[in-house]
Design an enzyme around this catalytic site. Sequence first.
Site, mmCIF file in Angstrom:
data_model
loop_
_atom_site.group_PDB
_atom_site.id
_atom_site.type_symbol
_atom_site.label_atom_id
_atom_site.label_comp_id
_atom_site.label_asym_id
_atom_site.label_seq_id
_atom_site.Cartn_x
_atom_site.Cartn_y
_atom_site.Cartn_z
ATOM 1 N N ALA A 56 20.132 -1.461 43.406
ATOM 2 C CA ALA A 56 21.032 -0.706 42.545
ATOM 3 C C ALA A 56 20.190 0.303 41.771
ATOM 4 O O ALA A 56 19.005 0.075 41.533
ATOM 5 C CB ALA A 56 21.742 -1.651 41.593
ATOM 6 N N GLY B 108 20.246 -4.846 45.549
ATOM 7 C CA GLY B 108 21.518 -4.453 46.163
ATOM 8 C C GLY B 108 21.374 -4.069 47.628
ATOM 9 O O GLY B 108 22.350 -4.122 48.385
ATOM 10 N N GLU C 200 21.407 -7.271 49.562
ATOM 11 C CA GLU C 200 22.765 -7.806 49.388
ATOM 12 C C GLU C 200 23.748 -7.065 50.303
ATOM 13 O O GLU C 200 24.649 -7.659 50.888
ATOM 14 C CB GLU C 200 23.177 -7.694 47.915
ATOM 15 C CG GLU C 200 22.390 -8.655 47.029
ATOM 16 C CD GLU C 200 22.527 -8.369 45.542
ATOM 17 O OE1 GLU C 200 22.365 -7.203 45.130
ATOM 18 O OE2 GLU C 200 22.796 -9.313 44.778
ATOM 19 N N GLU D 273 15.240 -8.538 41.143
ATOM 20 C CA GLU D 273 15.912 -8.367 39.854
ATOM 21 C C GLU D 273 15.235 -9.138 38.729
ATOM 22 O O GLU D 273 15.254 -8.711 37.572
ATOM 23 C CB GLU D 273 17.390 -8.804 39.959
ATOM 24 C CG GLU D 273 18.255 -7.907 40.826
ATOM 25 C CD GLU D 273 18.220 -8.261 42.310
ATOM 26 O OE1 GLU D 273 17.354 -9.062 42.741
ATOM 27 O OE2 GLU D 273 19.059 -7.727 43.046
HETATM 28 N N1 DAK Z 1 16.712 2.689 41.272
HETATM 29 C C1 DAK Z 1 16.439 3.974 40.920
HETATM 30 N N2 DAK Z 1 15.405 4.656 41.417
HETATM 31 C C2 DAK Z 1 14.606 4.067 42.312
HETATM 32 C C3 DAK Z 1 14.837 2.724 42.741
HETATM 33 C C4 DAK Z 1 15.949 2.025 42.176
HETATM 34 N N3 DAK Z 1 16.277 0.781 42.548
HETATM 35 N N4 DAK Z 1 13.867 2.400 43.617
HETATM 36 C C5 DAK Z 1 13.075 3.481 43.749
HETATM 37 N N5 DAK Z 1 13.516 4.491 42.966
HETATM 38 C C6 DAK Z 1 12.949 5.832 42.828
HETATM 39 C C7 DAK Z 1 11.664 5.803 42.004
HETATM 40 O O1 DAK Z 1 11.945 5.796 40.620
HETATM 41 C C8 DAK Z 1 11.005 7.086 42.463
HETATM 42 O O2 DAK Z 1 11.628 8.161 41.816
HETATM 43 P P1 DAK Z 1 10.737 9.420 41.250
HETATM 44 O O3 DAK Z 1 9.779 8.846 40.291
HETATM 45 O O4 DAK Z 1 10.089 9.999 42.484
HETATM 46 O O5 DAK Z 1 11.758 10.326 40.625
HETATM 47 C C9 DAK Z 1 11.388 7.173 43.932
HETATM 48 O O6 DAK Z 1 12.519 6.315 44.094
HETATM 49 C C10 DAK Z 1 10.297 6.665 44.859
HETATM 50 O O7 DAK Z 1 9.923 5.371 44.422
HETATM 51 P P2 DAK Z 1 8.401 4.970 44.137
HETATM 52 O O8 DAK Z 1 7.586 6.141 43.733
HETATM 53 O O9 DAK Z 1 8.426 3.801 43.225
HETATM 54 O O10 DAK Z 1 7.949 4.532 45.605
HETATM 55 P P3 DAK Z 1 6.849 3.454 45.992
HETATM 56 O O11 DAK Z 1 6.676 3.578 47.469
HETATM 57 O O12 DAK Z 1 5.624 3.580 45.133
HETATM 58 O O13 DAK Z 1 7.497 2.034 45.662
HETATM 59 C C11 DAK Z 1 9.300 0.402 45.676
HETATM 60 C C12 DAK Z 1 8.633 1.616 46.390
HETATM 61 C C13 DAK Z 1 10.610 0.088 46.425
HETATM 62 C C14 DAK Z 1 8.372 -0.810 45.760
HETATM 63 C C15 DAK Z 1 9.562 0.758 44.190
HETATM 64 O O14 DAK Z 1 10.261 2.026 44.156
HETATM 65 C C16 DAK Z 1 10.407 -0.249 43.489
HETATM 66 O O15 DAK Z 1 9.907 -1.296 43.089
HETATM 67 N N6 DAK Z 1 11.685 0.078 43.293
HETATM 68 C C17 DAK Z 1 12.594 -0.766 42.536
HETATM 69 C C18 DAK Z 1 13.038 -1.910 43.401
HETATM 70 C C19 DAK Z 1 13.956 -2.815 42.656
HETATM 71 O O16 DAK Z 1 13.606 -3.397 41.616
HETATM 72 N N7 DAK Z 1 15.154 -2.972 43.211
HETATM 73 C C20 DAK Z 1 16.136 -3.831 42.627
HETATM 74 C C21 DAK Z 1 16.990 -3.019 41.742
HETATM 75 S S1 DAK Z 1 17.967 -4.056 40.754
HETATM 76 C C22 DAK Z 1 24.242 -6.072 38.308
HETATM 77 C C23 DAK Z 1 24.577 -5.253 39.351
HETATM 78 C C24 DAK Z 1 23.693 -5.053 40.341
HETATM 79 C C25 DAK Z 1 22.447 -5.631 40.284
HETATM 80 C C26 DAK Z 1 22.114 -6.457 39.233
HETATM 81 C C27 DAK Z 1 23.012 -6.697 38.256
HETATM 82 N N8 DAK Z 1 25.130 -6.219 37.258
HETATM 83 C C28 DAK Z 1 25.799 -5.040 36.839
HETATM 84 C C29 DAK Z 1 25.133 -7.395 36.460
HETATM 85 C C30 DAK Z 1 21.506 -5.289 41.268
HETATM 86 C C31 DAK Z 1 20.286 -4.999 40.846
HETATM 87 C C32 DAK Z 1 19.310 -4.375 41.654
HETATM 88 O O17 DAK Z 1 19.460 -4.084 42.819
#
Ligand code: DAK
Length: 261
Positions: free
Chosen positions: A66, A111, A114, A134
């Site tokens: 997400a 997400g 998921e 998360e």
């Molecule tokens: N959201 C927004 N931007 C994201 C993103 C994300 N999930 N993942 C990556 N990006 C963006 C980065 O910020 C970066 O943007 P710029 O800085 O270039 O503007 C760009 O994509 C490239 O990412 P990186 O520079 O970080 O690329 P790397 O190859 O170094 O790293 C990575 C890739 C996938 C390991 C890293 O980007 C990362 O850790 N991303 C976050 C992964 C993550 O934590 N995903 C889970 C998200 S939480 C809920 C509803 C839904 C959910 C929970 C609760 N409720 C409402 C209760 C669901 C939650 C999730 O899915």
Amino acid sequence: MTYENIIFEKQGDIAVIKFNRPKALNAINPAMVAETNDALDDVEADPTARVLILTGEGEKAFIAGADIAHMVNLSPIQAREFSRSGQDLFFRIENLKIPVIACVNGFALGGGVECAMSCDFIYASEKAKFGQPEINLGVIPGFGGTQRLSRLVGRAMAKELCMTGSMIDAVEAKAIGLVNKVFTPDALWDETMKTARIMASKGKVSLKAAKDCINRGLNMDLLDGCYMESDNFGLCMSSPDGKEGMTAFLEKRKPEFTGEL
Ligand code: DAK
């Protein structure tokens, strides 16, 4: 509707939705949810669409989760709405009347995994990475991850993934039953299409019946599940494609399934 966050196309009788925010690694925002729902309206209304493939645009990600930039400022009520909108979308994919393959070309996190788990099965590139990170953000999966992951890979493995936030690669994802097959990045698309075409050549009623029986049966006891299977078996037998399949076998020819209801 003009799409900015997905690419929606048909390749013959195969529909394809590509998540298309490569600069944000295809992170899911409300606009992407709305556009995907709109594309699913088209898929459902199109009798020529026999299989749907979900994949990510760009080389790095299926969906990296997400959109954290969107989520960070949500109020509890808005967060619940966002979570519900994602859950509703994924239920819709899970119950879509045609088969859905997740073609995971890169990161499938939060997400993203998921979404992939709501598909009928997952094919992955050797470069793909899976995880429920998360917990690293101080939250939990919000689009069904705690529920679908535990049903797919068992509760202990689901707990380890959700409680450590660690990523696993495609080979490990296959070993724990999350992914069906792993291919080189170059082969992934062609292999996914090959399987999609095999399913597209089968009878529509029987495909839907197999999907429903397996999905719904997992929430039933064995006896009720088998009774449901009998009902669906009877339904398939009486469908034009069911008759064609058996007649073709007896006439020693290939069946021609029309999908007629
Ligand atoms: N959201 C927004 N931007 C994201 C993103 C994300 N999930 N993942 C990556 N990006 C963006 C980065 O910020 C970066 O943007 P710029 O800085 O270039 O503007 C760009 O994509 C490239 O990412 P990186 O520079 O970080 O690329 P790397 O190859 O170094 O790293 C990575 C890739 C996938 C390991 C890293 O980007 C990362 O850790 N991303 C976050 C992964 C993550 O934590 N995903 C889970 C998200 S939480 C809920 C509803 C839904 C959910 C929970 C609760 N409720 C409402 C209760 C669901 C939650 C999730 O899915």
